[in-house]
Each structure stands twice: as structure tokens, then as C-alpha cells.
Motif scaffolding. Structure first.
Motif, PDB file in Angstrom:
ATOM      1  N   LEU A   1       4.973 -28.106  25.965  1.00  0.00           N
ATOM      2  CA  LEU A   1       4.493 -28.686  24.712  1.00  0.00           C
ATOM      3  C   LEU A   1       5.638 -28.910  23.730  1.00  0.00           C
ATOM      4  O   LEU A   1       6.689 -28.269  23.820  1.00  0.00           O
ATOM      5  N   ALA A   2       5.392 -29.798  22.773  1.00  0.00           N
ATOM      6  CA  ALA A   2       6.395 -30.112  21.755  1.00  0.00           C
ATOM      7  C   ALA A   2       5.956 -29.558  20.407  1.00  0.00           C
ATOM      8  O   ALA A   2       4.833 -29.073  20.243  1.00  0.00           O
ATOM      9  N   ASP A   3       6.843 -29.638  19.422  1.00  0.00           N
ATOM     10  CA  ASP A   3       6.502 -29.216  18.064  1.00  0.00           C
ATOM     11  C   ASP A   3       5.435 -30.135  17.485  1.00  0.00           C
ATOM     12  O   ASP A   3       5.397 -31.340  17.768  1.00  0.00           O
ATOM     13  N   GLU A   4       4.586 -29.552  16.626  1.00  0.00           N
ATOM     14  CA  GLU A   4       3.533 -30.330  15.976  1.00  0.00           C
ATOM     15  C   GLU A   4       3.671 -30.343  14.458  1.00  0.00           C
ATOM     16  O   GLU A   4       2.838 -30.936  13.775  1.00  0.00           O
ATOM     17  N   TYR A   5       4.700 -29.702  13.934  1.00  0.00           N
ATOM     18  CA  TYR A   5       4.931 -29.787  12.492  1.00  0.00           C
ATOM     19  C   TYR A   5       5.654 -31.099  12.187  1.00  0.00           C
ATOM     20  O   TYR A   5       6.194 -31.763  13.085  1.00  0.00           O
ATOM     21  N   PRO A   6       5.677 -31.528  10.923  1.00  0.00           N
ATOM     22  CA  PRO A   6       6.243 -32.845  10.583  1.00  0.00           C
ATOM     23  C   PRO A   6       7.732 -32.953  10.909  1.00  0.00           C
ATOM     24  O   PRO A   6       8.463 -31.958  10.924  1.00  0.00           O
ATOM     25  N   ILE A   7       8.145 -34.184  11.158  1.00  0.00           N
ATOM     26  CA  ILE A   7       9.562 -34.471  11.368  1.00  0.00           C
ATOM     27  C   ILE A   7      10.314 -34.235  10.059  1.00  0.00           C
ATOM     28  O   ILE A   7       9.819 -34.529   8.966  1.00  0.00           O
ATOM     29  N   LYS A   8      11.504 -33.683  10.162  1.00  0.00           N
ATOM     30  CA  LYS A   8      12.301 -33.442   8.966  1.00  0.00           C
ATOM     31  C   LYS A   8      12.687 -34.760   8.302  1.00  0.00           C
ATOM     32  O   LYS A   8      12.844 -35.788   8.955  1.00  0.00           O
ATOM     33  N   LYS A   9      12.813 -34.712   6.986  1.00  0.00           N
ATOM     34  CA  LYS A   9      13.183 -35.910   6.237  1.00  0.00           C
ATOM     35  C   LYS A   9      14.533 -36.437   6.715  1.00  0.00           C
ATOM     36  O   LYS A   9      15.456 -35.678   6.976  1.00  0.00           O
ATOM     37  N   GLY A  10      14.598 -37.745   6.818  1.00  0.00           N
ATOM     38  CA  GLY A  10      15.836 -38.368   7.270  1.00  0.00           C
ATOM     39  C   GLY A  10      15.866 -38.629   8.758  1.00  0.00           C
ATOM     40  O   GLY A  10      16.715 -39.389   9.236  1.00  0.00           O
TER      41      GLY A  10
END
Length: 348
Positions: free
Chosen positions: A246-255
Motif C-alpha cells: 500500500l501507499a501513503d494516503e495523506y496529502p502530497i506535500k506542498k510543492g
């Protein structure tokens, strides 16, 4: 006498005509107020009803078809299905798969090589030397607790069901086992010693297609709960999800360029929706809640190892098998006392 007889016949005819007209009027009135039509199976015998119901089922029953299905099922259950070094289509994960049809278990095994590293004085200049060094007892305890924690957390969370006609009783309860294997591991686990209550950050690097194993970066504090932006999480539980595909499900970091999670396509295929990228209590975000969507790499592995696509997260009702059928009148249905009664039609 002839006149009286004629009058009697005329009167009888008039009465019959009046009754017939009243019957027609009642039928038309009932239709206007929406009377319930007769059940399509009313008047049929039990055998005819059973045949009609089976005809509605996509798996039309025939004795030969049923016997063939049962024979194939018996053959299927005699085999122990194995796949070594399974790599999910997510591009992440590395594990062994074994399906035991008779036991109803899908065993997922992750072989781990533990490598305990000393902490850096430059990272923690105020730490005492013993806070940055492993002793044999501490490393053995960490190893045991890690395998127990992540195996228990990810096990007994998913049960898959066969959807083949007359095979619906087959199940696959997912059991996860993280075990030690220094000779042929799926992952090298590098665990750095850091001072108590510190946080360092952990990660999992999946093996490339030409590589035999991946690697991880853990620390000595990854077995205790950490406070996150939207929950509490033991990092080892989260990182184990990466080791399972599985992969991360939190938001992508800004930028950084926005992209979907690696398991998004599998989730869409199974559930009809994608993976939400947000901070919440899900295990691949900021918590430890394991949702049905987190089982997609396991059901994919089950389909591959059994070479059978008819597996689902949801149980399917058993395909009917007719017993000895005897024609006769249908039993009169019991009236539901709470059911609404039909409208009354009054005639003057």
C-alpha cells in the motif's frame, strides 16, 4: 303459463345481466384504484415455482452442471496454493502467499532481516552514549515486539468469499505473518537506536523488479504511539502497510506534483471509488484504522495464486439446488398484520 314462464325467464336474464354488469364495474373500479395484481407464480405447483425461480438465477441448474461443479470444487480444495515473492501490481510490497482452501485461510508472509544500527551523536548531541547503542536484550525485544505487533494488527481483518455457483461456502481469512529470515528476506529492516521519546521518521523502499528484496528505515521508537496531525499512530504499523503493497494516503506535500496513491486503481476496481488523500484515522494516513480498501493487494494475490477471479469482499447468497420437488398447491401466505390493507371500493 306461457306468459308467466316468459316473464320468469326475462327476469332471470335481467338479474344475470345486472350481476355481470356489477362484476365488470367492480373490476374496473379496482383497476382505477391500483389493486394488487395476482402473483405471477400463483396457481403453479411447487415444482413449477422452483423451476421458475431457478430460471431467474444466472446459474441455471442442471444435474450434470451441478455434479461437474462439485467435482471441480473437490479438486480445487485438494490443492495448497502457493506463490513465493509475490509483488502486487501497485509496484510496492513483497511477500509470500499461501491459500489453504480446506482451512479457509490466506496466509501472507513477510520475511525480515533485522539490522540494528547505533544512533548518531551529531543528530543527538545531548544524548548519553548508551541511549544511542543497542544491547542484545533490547534488540531482541524490539524484534519480537515488532513481529507480534504488525502481524496481529493486520491479521483477521479481511475475509474474502468465493462467488462461483455452488462454491459460495469457500472463504479466505487473511492471516499476516512477519517472520525473521536472515538468509532470504523480503526486506532488510535497518533499525537505528535513538533516545527515548524522540522521533526520527521511517520509510520503506520497495524492491525494483530486478532486486530480490527491499529495505526499510526504522528507529527504536517506532513501536510506541506517536501523535500525528489527525490521530495517533505507531509508525511500525503504518510502515508494515507499505511492505504489504500500500501507499501513503495523506496529502502530497506542498510543492510536489499531485498524484494518486499506488493502490488507487485496485480500490477503484473493487469499490468504485478512489483513495482519498487526506489526514485522518486511516492506517495509511495518520491513524491505525484498517479499512476494507486496505485489503486490495491481498485479494489480488488470492486471485493470482488460485488462478480464479471469482473472489469478492462480500459474501454471495448460495446458488439454489433443488431438492425433490412435489407438485401441489402453494401454501396460503400469512397476512402481515402491519401491512397496509387494500382500498375498499363502495358502490351505490
Amino acid at each position: 303459463m306461457d306468459i308467466d314462464a316468459g316473464r320468469q325467464r326475462a327476469g332471470a336474464w335481467a338479474m344475470r345481466s345486472e350481476r355481470e354488469q356489477r362484476r365488470q364495474d367492480e373490476q374496473q373500479a379496482a383497476q382505477r384504484v391500483g389493486a394488487t395484481p395476482a402473483h405471477p407464480f400463483s396457481g403453479l405447483g411447487n415444482a413449477a415455482v422452483a423451476r421458475a425461480m431457478l430460471a431467474r438465477n444466472p446459474a441455471t441448474f442442471t444435474p450434470q452442471g451441478y455434479e461437474e461443479a462439485m467435482a471441480k470444487k473437490a479438486e480445487f480444495m485438494d490443492i495448497l496454493y502457493r506463490r513465493r515473492d509475490y509483488r502486487p501490481s501497485t509496484g510496492r510490497g513483497n511477500f509470500d502467499v499461501t491459500y489453504d482452501a480446506k482451512g479457509g485461510r490466506l496466509v501472507v508472509t513477510v520475511r525480515c532481516h533485522f539490522n540494528f544500527l547505533g544512533g548518531s551523536e551529531s543528530d543527538y548531541p545531548d544524548a548519553d552514549p548508551e541511549e544511542l547503542a543497542w544491547d542484545p536484550k533490547a534488540s531482541a525485544e524490539w524484534k519480537t515486539k515488532f513481529m507480534e505487533l504488525v502481524s496481529a494488527k493486520w491479521s483477521n481483518t479481511f475475509t474474502f468469499h468465493c462467488t462461483k455457483p455452488w462454491w459460495e461456502d469457500l472463504k479466505a481469512n487473511v492471516q499476516i505473518r512477519f517472520v525473521e529470515d536472515s538468509k532470504d528476506p523480503h526486506y532488510d529492516l535497518n533499525i537505528t537506536k535513538i533516545p527515548e521519546d524522540e522521533e526520527r521518521g521511517s520509510s520503506v523502499t520497495a524492491p525494483k523488479w530486478w532486486q530480490d528484496k527491499g529495505k526499510t528505515k526504522f528507529d527504536s521508537e517506532d513501536l510506541r504511539p506517536h501523535d500525528k496531525a489527525a490521530g495517533t499512530q505507531r509508525p511500525a504499523v503504518h510502515e508494515a502497510g507499505h511492505m504489504l503493497g500500500l501507499a501513503d494516503e495523506y496529502p502530497i506535500k506542498k510543492g510536489k506534483k499531485a498524484k494518486t496513491a499506488a493502490h488507487d486503481l485496485l480500490v477503484r476496481t473493487e469499490f468504485g471509488h478512489g483513495v482519498a488523500r487526506k489526514r485522518d484515522g486511516r492506517v495509511m494516513s495518520n491513524g491505525e484504522d484498517i479499512e476494507p480498501e486496505h485489503g486490495v493487494t491481498f485479494i489480488e494475490a488470492l486471485r493470482v495464486v488460485t488462478m480464479m477471479k471469482e473472489w469478492s469482499f462480500d459474501a454471495k447468497p448460495p446458488t439454489p439446488v433443488p431438492t425433490e420437488l412435489i407438485d401441489g398447491p402453494l401454501p396460503k401466505p400469512k397476512q402481515d398484520p402491519l401491512a397496509p390493507e387494500g382500498p375498499e371500493v363502495a358502490f351505490a
